[in-house]
Design a protein around this motif. Structure first.
Motif, PDB file in Angstrom:
ATOM      1  N   THR A   1      77.185  44.485   5.081  1.00  0.00           N
ATOM      2  CA  THR A   1      77.533  45.776   5.152  1.00  0.00           C
ATOM      3  C   THR A   1      76.652  46.678   5.617  1.00  0.00           C
ATOM      4  O   THR A   1      77.144  47.520   6.756  1.00  0.00           O
ATOM      5  N   THR A   2      75.338  46.518   5.791  1.00  0.00           N
ATOM      6  CA  THR A   2      74.394  47.459   6.423  1.00  0.00           C
ATOM      7  C   THR A   2      74.320  46.984   7.905  1.00  0.00           C
ATOM      8  O   THR A   2      74.104  47.929   8.597  1.00  0.00           O
ATOM      9  N   TYR A   3      74.628  45.922   8.149  1.00  0.00           N
ATOM     10  CA  TYR A   3      74.710  45.546   9.728  1.00  0.00           C
ATOM     11  C   TYR A   3      75.943  46.292  10.195  1.00  0.00           C
ATOM     12  O   TYR A   3      76.035  46.781  11.296  1.00  0.00           O
ATOM     13  N   PHE A   4      77.067  46.117   9.402  1.00  0.00           N
ATOM     14  CA  PHE A   4      78.357  46.602  10.164  1.00  0.00           C
ATOM     15  C   PHE A   4      78.190  48.435  10.115  1.00  0.00           C
ATOM     16  O   PHE A   4      78.593  48.635  11.098  1.00  0.00           O
ATOM     17  N   GLU A   5      77.488  48.607   9.275  1.00  0.00           N
ATOM     18  CA  GLU A   5      77.328  50.176   9.308  1.00  0.00           C
ATOM     19  C   GLU A   5      76.573  50.755  10.759  1.00  0.00           C
ATOM     20  O   GLU A   5      76.707  51.711  11.190  1.00  0.00           O
TER      21      GLU A   5
ATOM     22  N   LYS B   1      82.643  35.083  -0.961  1.00  0.00           N
ATOM     23  CA  LYS B   1      82.001  34.125  -1.848  1.00  0.00           C
ATOM     24  C   LYS B   1      80.598  34.338  -2.071  1.00  0.00           C
ATOM     25  O   LYS B   1      79.836  33.649  -2.743  1.00  0.00           O
ATOM     26  N   GLU B   2      80.043  35.021  -1.004  1.00  0.00           N
ATOM     27  CA  GLU B   2      78.633  35.082  -1.107  1.00  0.00           C
ATOM     28  C   GLU B   2      78.007  36.153  -2.180  1.00  0.00           C
ATOM     29  O   GLU B   2      78.982  36.857  -2.765  1.00  0.00           O
ATOM     30  N   ASP B   3      76.693  36.039  -2.595  1.00  0.00           N
ATOM     31  CA  ASP B   3      76.235  36.794  -3.400  1.00  0.00           C
ATOM     32  C   ASP B   3      76.091  38.318  -3.227  1.00  0.00           C
ATOM     33  O   ASP B   3      76.167  38.334  -1.895  1.00  0.00           O
ATOM     34  N   GLU B   4      76.093  39.290  -3.819  1.00  0.00           N
ATOM     35  CA  GLU B   4      76.068  40.510  -3.693  1.00  0.00           C
ATOM     36  C   GLU B   4      74.888  41.099  -2.621  1.00  0.00           C
ATOM     37  O   GLU B   4      75.349  41.863  -1.804  1.00  0.00           O
ATOM     38  N   HIS B   5      73.833  40.396  -2.974  1.00  0.00           N
ATOM     39  CA  HIS B   5      72.580  40.621  -1.835  1.00  0.00           C
ATOM     40  C   HIS B   5      73.109  40.417  -0.386  1.00  0.00           C
ATOM     41  O   HIS B   5      72.760  41.349   0.436  1.00  0.00           O
ATOM     42  N   ILE B   6      73.537  39.267  -0.296  1.00  0.00           N
ATOM     43  CA  ILE B   6      73.959  38.854   0.997  1.00  0.00           C
ATOM     44  C   ILE B   6      75.203  39.890   1.658  1.00  0.00           C
ATOM     45  O   ILE B   6      74.871  40.104   2.760  1.00  0.00           O
ATOM     46  N   PHE B   7      75.856  39.923   0.645  1.00  0.00           N
ATOM     47  CA  PHE B   7      77.267  41.037   1.193  1.00  0.00           C
ATOM     48  C   PHE B   7      76.407  41.983   1.721  1.00  0.00           C
ATOM     49  O   PHE B   7      76.943  42.795   2.602  1.00  0.00           O
TER      50      PHE B   7
ATOM     51  N   LYS C   1      74.724  29.180   7.687  1.00  0.00           N
ATOM     52  CA  LYS C   1      74.286  30.351   6.697  1.00  0.00           C
ATOM     53  C   LYS C   1      74.402  31.673   7.015  1.00  0.00           C
ATOM     54  O   LYS C   1      74.038  31.844   8.316  1.00  0.00           O
ATOM     55  N   SER C   2      74.645  32.646   6.319  1.00  0.00           N
ATOM     56  CA  SER C   2      74.938  33.968   6.838  1.00  0.00           C
ATOM     57  C   SER C   2      73.410  34.626   7.103  1.00  0.00           C
ATOM     58  O   SER C   2      73.323  35.230   8.004  1.00  0.00           O
ATOM     59  N   GLU C   3      72.291  34.048   6.665  1.00  0.00           N
ATOM     60  CA  GLU C   3      71.045  34.743   6.822  1.00  0.00           C
ATOM     61  C   GLU C   3      70.894  34.303   8.323  1.00  0.00           C
ATOM     62  O   GLU C   3      70.252  34.970   8.982  1.00  0.00           O
ATOM     63  N   ASP C   4      71.131  32.941   8.736  1.00  0.00           N
ATOM     64  CA  ASP C   4      70.878  32.740  10.058  1.00  0.00           C
ATOM     65  C   ASP C   4      71.571  33.481  11.029  1.00  0.00           C
ATOM     66  O   ASP C   4      71.113  34.036  12.249  1.00  0.00           O
ATOM     67  N   ILE C   5      73.099  33.796  10.713  1.00  0.00           N
ATOM     68  CA  ILE C   5      73.964  34.578  11.661  1.00  0.00           C
ATOM     69  C   ILE C   5      73.414  36.108  11.680  1.00  0.00           C
ATOM     70  O   ILE C   5      73.249  36.711  12.708  1.00  0.00           O
ATOM     71  N   LEU C   6      72.878  36.590  10.572  1.00  0.00           N
ATOM     72  CA  LEU C   6      72.380  37.923  10.468  1.00  0.00           C
ATOM     73  C   LEU C   6      71.049  38.155  11.058  1.00  0.00           C
ATOM     74  O   LEU C   6      70.970  39.204  12.053  1.00  0.00           O
ATOM     75  N   GLU C   7      70.407  37.333  11.181  1.00  0.00           N
ATOM     76  CA  GLU C   7      69.041  37.199  11.762  1.00  0.00           C
ATOM     77  C   GLU C   7      69.414  37.234  13.541  1.00  0.00           C
ATOM     78  O   GLU C   7      68.706  38.119  14.371  1.00  0.00           O
TER      79      GLU C   7
END
Length: 315
Positions: free
Chosen positions: A83-87, A73-79, A43-49
């Motif tokens: 984006t915030t992390y990449f910034e 394909k992720e919803d806007e909130h997850i994407f 899950k994106s959430e696990d990777i981001l964490e």
């Protein structure tokens, strides 16, 4: 901070993985702090964490991510979280992204990578470069290999990097005392894979390389392969090429073709390449003629070995 997010992109899965591992090794990070994720499985959430968490027992952590295209394909909130992390990436974390091929220009993820990541393209090798690569593979371990052995090894592994690596280990173990590898050792230890042989035979047939076509056919017959089975495999490969051409026309990419046929990405790369080079009408002509030959053999009009041999000689 593009230096904190590094994208490796290339069509050859083996070379791509090799480059990623070389990069990880150069960072000199404790194995405990090397994490690997696949967005098809995680899950994106696990990777981001994990990316936002500080490393343990060392100054840096490495996170390797595959199938980044799933972000589209992720919803806007997850994407937006990505984006915030990449910034503003975590300075303690070095993110490595493995990509088989570049995403379309319309992809949100591709635009994100282009803006915030360092992208390194890993070119595939041309066939003429393989012999030197094989020689260096053995030289690195203080082994020598003759030119005939190199040619035989490449033919029997069908230029498959993963298979090359596996067979090289086997050959070096067998020749541990002499540290020398000759053609006879390759012939003894490296068997021809039927599917790869048919793949090579079909390519030679379509390229009108009669001598190569017959050489592979005789080799298969010498190994007691049933000519009718060989014929059926050739028909299957030609149908696969026709199918691939239709998928290409529909806009399918390499990764989608790999998923469609349930094959490795490297295999999909060559299937895509061969399909693009093949003429649709020629493929259909071969399919019709081989289907007729199959009928003639099964109805007893012609011997199966003679029938296929005559077809390959006249193609």
């Amino acid at each position: 901070m593009a230096e904190a997010i590094h994208v490796f992109q290339g069509p050859n899965e083996y070379l791509l993985h090799h480059q990623v591992e070389a990069k990880i090794k150069s960072l000199n990070v404790d194995p405990f702090n090397i994490m690997r994720y696949d967005l098809l499985e995680n899950k994106s959430e696990d990777i981001l964490e994990d990316m936002q968490t500080i490393s343990f027992f060392s100054e840096q952590k490495v996170i390797v991510i595959k199938n980044i295209n799933v972000l589209d394909k992720e919803d806007e909130h997850i994407f937006n979280r990505w984006t915030t992390y990449f910034e503003k990436p975590n300075p303690d974390v070095f993110v490595i992204i493995e990509m088989i091929e570049a995403l379309p220009k319309t992809s949100k993820t591709q635009n994100l990578l282009m803006k915030y990541a360092m992208i390194e393209k890993i070119s595939d090798m041309e066939k003429k470069e393989y012999p030197e690569f094989v020689r260096n593979m053995f030289k690195k371990f203080n082994y020598s290999i003759t030119d005939d052995a190199v040619t035989a090894l490449l033919e029997r592994t069908n230029y498959d990097f993963l298979l090359l690596s596996q067979e090289a280990e086997k050959l070096m173990l067998f020749s541990y005392d002499s540290k020398e590898i000759h053609e006879k050792e390759v012939i003894l230890l490296v068997s021809r894979n039927l599917e790869e042989n048919i793949f090579e035979l079909t390519n030679a047939l379509l390229a009108k390389d009669q001598s190569k076509t017959i050489e592979i056919f005789y080799d298969l017959v010498a190994r007691n392969e049933d000519p009718l089975r060989i014929l059926n495999f050739i028909v299957s490969k030609i149908r696969e090429l026709i199918h691939t051409k239709l998928l290409i026309d529909k806009g399918y990419r390499q990764d989608e073709i790999a998923e469609h046929f349930n094959i490795r990405s490297g295999r999909a790369y060559y299937l895509l390449k061969n399909a693009k080079n093949a003429d649709f009408n020629i493929l259909e002509t071969h399919l019709k003629k081989l289907s007729k030959l199959d009928f003639d053999i099964k109805s007893g009009k012609i011997d199966k070995k003679l029938g296929l041999e005559l077809y390959l000689l006249g193609a």
